[in-house]
Design a protein around this motif. Structure first.
Motif, PDB file in Angstrom:
ATOM      1  N   UNK A 682      41.442  28.900  45.018  1.00  0.00           N
ATOM      2  CA  UNK A 682      42.779  29.365  44.849  1.00  0.00           C
ATOM      3  C   UNK A 682      42.468  30.490  43.748  1.00  0.00           C
ATOM      4  N   UNK A 683      42.006  30.044  42.595  1.00  0.00           N
ATOM      5  CA  UNK A 683      41.718  30.974  41.421  1.00  0.00           C
ATOM      6  C   UNK A 683      41.246  32.177  41.840  1.00  0.00           C
ATOM      7  N   UNK A 708      32.343  26.421  35.378  1.00  0.00           N
ATOM      8  CA  UNK A 708      32.335  26.271  36.770  1.00  0.00           C
ATOM      9  C   UNK A 708      33.144  27.498  37.314  1.00  0.00           C
ATOM     10  N   UNK A 709      34.011  27.907  36.782  1.00  0.00           N
ATOM     11  CA  UNK A 709      34.694  29.422  37.040  1.00  0.00           C
ATOM     12  C   UNK A 709      33.754  30.377  37.025  1.00  0.00           C
ATOM     13  N   UNK A 710      32.918  30.411  35.896  1.00  0.00           N
ATOM     14  CA  UNK A 710      31.675  31.586  36.051  1.00  0.00           C
ATOM     15  C   UNK A 710      30.660  31.399  37.100  1.00  0.00           C
ATOM     16  N   UNK A 711      30.531  30.169  37.294  1.00  0.00           N
ATOM     17  CA  UNK A 711      29.463  29.951  38.846  1.00  0.00           C
ATOM     18  C   UNK A 711      30.187  30.559  39.974  1.00  0.00           C
ATOM     19  N   UNK A 712      31.363  30.146  40.059  1.00  0.00           N
ATOM     20  CA  UNK A 712      32.239  30.464  41.389  1.00  0.00           C
ATOM     21  C   UNK A 712      32.564  32.359  41.254  1.00  0.00           C
ATOM     22  N   UNK A 713      32.728  32.937  40.008  1.00  0.00           N
ATOM     23  CA  UNK A 713      32.818  34.144  40.113  1.00  0.00           C
ATOM     24  C   UNK A 713      31.690  34.913  40.416  1.00  0.00           C
ATOM     25  N   UNK A 714      30.543  34.391  39.810  1.00  0.00           N
ATOM     26  CA  UNK A 714      29.109  34.914  40.283  1.00  0.00           C
ATOM     27  C   UNK A 714      28.814  34.918  41.752  1.00  0.00           C
ATOM     28  N   UNK A 715      29.189  33.888  42.372  1.00  0.00           N
ATOM     29  CA  UNK A 715      29.019  33.659  43.692  1.00  0.00           C
ATOM     30  C   UNK A 715      29.610  34.873  44.557  1.00  0.00           C
ATOM     31  N   UNK A 716      30.972  35.201  44.123  1.00  0.00           N
ATOM     32  CA  UNK A 716      31.768  36.205  44.550  1.00  0.00           C
ATOM     33  C   UNK A 716      31.436  37.708  43.998  1.00  0.00           C
ATOM     34  N   UNK A 748      38.082  38.115  32.120  1.00  0.00           N
ATOM     35  CA  UNK A 748      37.528  37.864  30.715  1.00  0.00           C
ATOM     36  C   UNK A 748      38.000  36.257  30.656  1.00  0.00           C
ATOM     37  N   UNK A 749      37.318  35.298  30.629  1.00  0.00           N
ATOM     38  CA  UNK A 749      37.180  34.156  30.402  1.00  0.00           C
ATOM     39  C   UNK A 749      37.470  33.507  29.137  1.00  0.00           C
TER      40      UNK A 749
END
Length: 844
Positions: A682-683, A708-716, A748-749
């Motif tokens: 969702x994020x 985990x957010x960083x990993x997800x953003x890299x994937x996208x 920015x995280x």
């Protein structure tokens, strides 16, 4: 006074850290406290008399005992100049059988007295929440988890200030009455050397500051009123009623306490530029004076600005460049290579340092800053010195200056004495003495006398200027909350984890149950436990973020270091920026958010230390500590001790692995390579919307979630920057500057704690709050960094929570939490501002 001296002598005969016990004895109209040898010590406030008399009449079944720390009692009595000033703090502990629990609670609550967690008590009567009739129960995993149990992991100053307390309402009335339309302030547009036009409220702030420094103050803002007595012109102090046959000069500085984000730093810079010529003339005159202080070696036209951290030094330097160009000669007084020559300090227009640097030099008796008589001293976040008994306050107060200013959006953190300490720093006679402030303001306030508000309004009108953002036209924000639901796989893992934790908690409750005598009352204290409700909540909250990426919970495979890191991060996030802890580096109480880097740093081994951001910055510059893998204060085999700049011993150890490699290896032990997180999906879906036209900040209190957010953003393939507790101050500023650029990464995280401390985030127009907080004010502090002056776009705030989980229960308890919070604004002495009517003060 003889009675005071005698009591002080008897107390001083004990060890400072002793717990002093007092007998509680009914005596006509008061409750007396006596020392063990029957010497009369003092009496409790009148509001304690009836309820305690009622309990004491119940016979030996109920025992009432007063206790206090000897060192604190000695200090409080020692500060008194006459008997009525000898106001000391003691705890009242009440013991009795469980069968009388509810009856005791009813007697006390009937007189608006509330029982809290004990600070110290008889070890043979262990305290439990079940024995406290005033414990508020919050439904949880099985309806038996208690909000107060969560709060026991948090220090006494940590209760969220989300509801208006008695003190809040009192101060709100003071602020409204102190500032009216006819305030005697003109619109000062500022010197032509100032590059940024001042807004109307800033023009009036400049007018106020010029009045306070020149002494040319309009009648309605003066504390001395001209009158005629017996045909003779006299001047009467409006508060103390002291008289003087000559006009008393009122000048020397004040408190600028506008809300955060209204441009207080620009106001100070406007003042510095406008008075630059006058400051040179003053310094020249002082140099030609025939007499001077023996400790003062130079007289400088410069303004000394003291800030909480090196990060804020960078902020001020940027503000000076943006608003004044090259009009001011600025010197940064910080770090091992700082310029120490008095001549360089004296000739600068602005010198910027930190509280830590000031304290370290003064403690080592090498303070160059104390050898100069400054034209002006400015304390940024001035509420940091609100504890007058601390060495930090003394080091600041000992600075010599023509004018003194405190900048703070929160002049009163949790007690009236906070603003009294700032008035004392200003040397605003007669309130340069905190005892005078207590006599004329605090004592009447505690007694409920209206004169307290009238007097404080006069003080505020004269010495303070406070406005809220209500007078500004800001873009504001739109807020939305996304309610999400776990997938079937996530639900199964959540249910399994819940059952494991619930089974453990029921086992622990069974082992701890059944005391016949219950300890009912005292102050709350933060006590570490091996595994309790706070940790159980953490496991479920983190699982809501990570979904099936998180490896199933197992007692055998628990990573204690990782759990402690998560606890610390949540602990710091819940406290908020208004609370403080002791920094193990500089030994000063620093804002809790400012200790986030130390507490979250994951030093090797089981390290208990926390450091303020500035100490970590100093340590990181030492050879061998670049990667900061070892705590600077933990001595281990193979480590070499080196000397830090003028202050602290630190430890050197080469890192075997880089941080990124170590993090990746640890993630393998923590996360599954394959998984699914409803919240992450969702994020990212929301972040991708309008990403080209937007700048987004994603907040979470856990670094693991950011991983985990960083990993997800890299994937996208979404570019991002990151700031968390491990990010050094110098690097943070570079990241923020880079984030503000149009062609930089759009995301920015940030950990919630770092986002609430000393940052200007107006480049962001979208904010995502990944998980709800027990203390929602922390979220508000982070959001407020974006909603401030020079924010051009409306800010969109999106929050996430998972339905049918602990997160939904957290959201549903907000109303009850606000009710609890109204009793939980804990003061320096450990008691809530809303509970001042119940405080167990003894008049000695």
């Amino acid at each position: 006074m003889e009675h005071l001296v005698e009591s002080l002598k008897k107390l001083a005969a004990s060890r400072p850290d002793d717990v002093q016990k007092f007998k509680v004895i009914p005596n006509t109209a008061h409750i007396l406290l006596t020392l063990p040898d029957e010497t009369k010590f003092g009496f409790l406030r009148d509001n304690m008399t009836k309820p305690l008399e009622s309990l004491l009449r119940k016979g030996p079944a109920i025992q009432v005992e007063a206790v206090g720390i000897t060192e604190r009692l000695c200090k409080e009595i020692g500060r008194a100049t006459k008997p009525e000033d000898a106001l000391v703090h003691v705890d009242i502990n009440i013991y009795g059988p469980q069968s009388l629990r509810d009856e005791v609670g009813a007697v006390l609550s009937g007189h608006k007295l509330w029982l809290q967690r004990p600070d110290c008590y008889r070890s043979q009567y262990p305290y439990s929440n079940q024995s406290n009739p005033h414990m508020i129960i919050f439904p949880d995993v099985h309806g038996d988890l208690v909000e107060e149990e969560i709060q026991k992991e948090i220090s006494p100053a940590s209760k969220p200030r989300t509801a208006k307390t008695k003190l809040d309402k009192f101060m709100e009335e003071v602020h409204i009455s102190a500032e009216d339309k006819e305030n005697g302030l003109e619109n000062e547009t500022g010197d032509q050397r100032l590059k940024t036009p001042l807004l109307m409220h800033q023009q009036q702030a400049l007018s106020f500051m010029l009045q306070r420094e020149s002494g040319d103050i309009p009648e309605q803002r003066r504390l001395w009123e001209k009158t005629t007595k017996n045909g003779q012109e006299m001047f009467i102090h409006r508060i103390t009623k002291t008289s003087s046959p000559v006009k008393v000069e009122e000048m020397g500085g004040g408190v600028l306490s506008d809300e955060m984000g209204m441009g207080k730093s620009l106001c100070i810079l406007a003042l510095i530029v406008q008075t630059l010529d006058a400051s040179h003339a003053w310094a020249d005159q002082r140099k030609n004076d025939e007499h001077t202080s023996s400790k003062i070696r130079r007289h400088s036209h410069s303004s000394l600005i003291i800030v909480p951290s090196a990060l804020l030094i960078n902020h001020w330097l940027k503000e000076i460049r943006d608003h004044t160009g090259d009009a001011l000669k600025t010197l940064k007084y910080h770090g091992p290579g700082r310029e120490r020559e008095l001549g360089a300090l004296e000739q600068s227009d602005v010198v910027i340092t930190t509280y830590n640097t000031l304290a370290a030099e003064a403690t080592a008796k090498k303070s160059q800053l104390h050898k100069i008589n400054w034209y002006r001293v400015v304390l940024d976040e001035g509420h940091i010195i609100r504890r007058q008994a601390t060495t930090l306050y003394r080091h600041c107060a000992d600075l010599e200056a023509r004018s003194r200013w405190c900048l703070t959006g929160t002049p009163i953190q949790n007690r009236l004495e906070d603003i009294g300490a700032l008035f004392a720093f200003l040397r605003a006679e007669p309130f340069h003495s905190i005892a005078q402030f207590r006599r004329f303001i605090c004592a009447p306030y505690e007694e409920g006398k209206p004169i307290a508000k009238e007097r404080l309004i006069l003080l505020y009108r004269s010495l303070c200027l406070r406005r809220t953002k209500d007078i500004l036209t800001l873009p504001g924000c739109d807020e939305q909350t996304r309610t999400l639901e776990l997938t079937d796989d996530e639900k199964r893992q959540y249910a399994k984890t819940t059952n494991i934790l619930d089974r453990y908690m029921r086992t622990q409750e069974h082992r701890a149950g059944g005391a016949g005598y219950g300890h009912y009352h005292s102050l709350q204290s933060w006590k570490k436990t091996q595994f309790g409700l706070f940790q159980a909540h953490l496991q479920l909250r983190i699982l809501c973020n990570h979904g099936t990426f998180q490896k199933p919970f197992s007692w055998k495979k628990r990573d204690m270091k990782d759990e402690k890191t998560a606890e610390r991060e949540a602990f710091i996030s819940e406290l908020g920026a208004g609370s403080e802890l002791l920094c193990d580096g500089c030994k000063a109480f620093r804002p809790i958010i400012g200790l986030a880097a130390g507490a979250q740093h994951n030093f090797a081994g089981d390290c208990p230390h926390s450091f303020c951001l500035e100490c970590l910055e100093d340590f990181s510059g030492l050879p061998g500590l670049e990667n900061m893998r070892t705590c600077p204060l933990c001595l281990r085999n193979g480590n070499t001790v080196v000397r830090a700049d003028d202050a602290t011993d630190v430890v050197m150890q080469d890192a075997d692995r880089t941080e990124s490699t170590d993090r990746d290896m640890h993630q393998d032990a923590y996360f599954n390579h394959v998984g699914y997180s409803t919240k992450m999906e969702a994020l990212v879906e929301d972040v991708k919307k309008d990403i080209v036209e937007s700048k987004s900040i994603i907040f979470s209190c856990w670094t693991r979630t950011l991983d985990l957010i960083a990993k997800t953003l890299r994937k996208e393939q979404i570019e991002f920057d990151r700031i968390d507790g491990k990010c050094l101050l110098s690097e943070r500023q570079r990241i923020i500057d880079r984030f503000a650029a149009k062609d930089s990464a759009p995301v920015l995280l940030m950990t919630t704690g770092t986002g609430a401390f000393g940052l200007n985030l107006t480049a962001a127009n979208r904010i995502f709050i990944v998980e709800p907080q027990w203390n929602p004010s922390v979220e508000n502090q982070a959001i407020a960094r974006a909603i401030r002056l020079r924010q051009e776009k409306k800010v969109q705030v999106t929050r996430y929570f998972i339905k049918d989980t602990i997160e939904e229960q957290m959201m549903s308890q907000q109303v009850k939490k606000r009710q609890v919070a109204s009793f939980g604004v804990v003061r320096e002495d450990g008691l809530g501002a809303a509970q001042e009517h119940q405080e167990e003060d003894a008049h000695s």
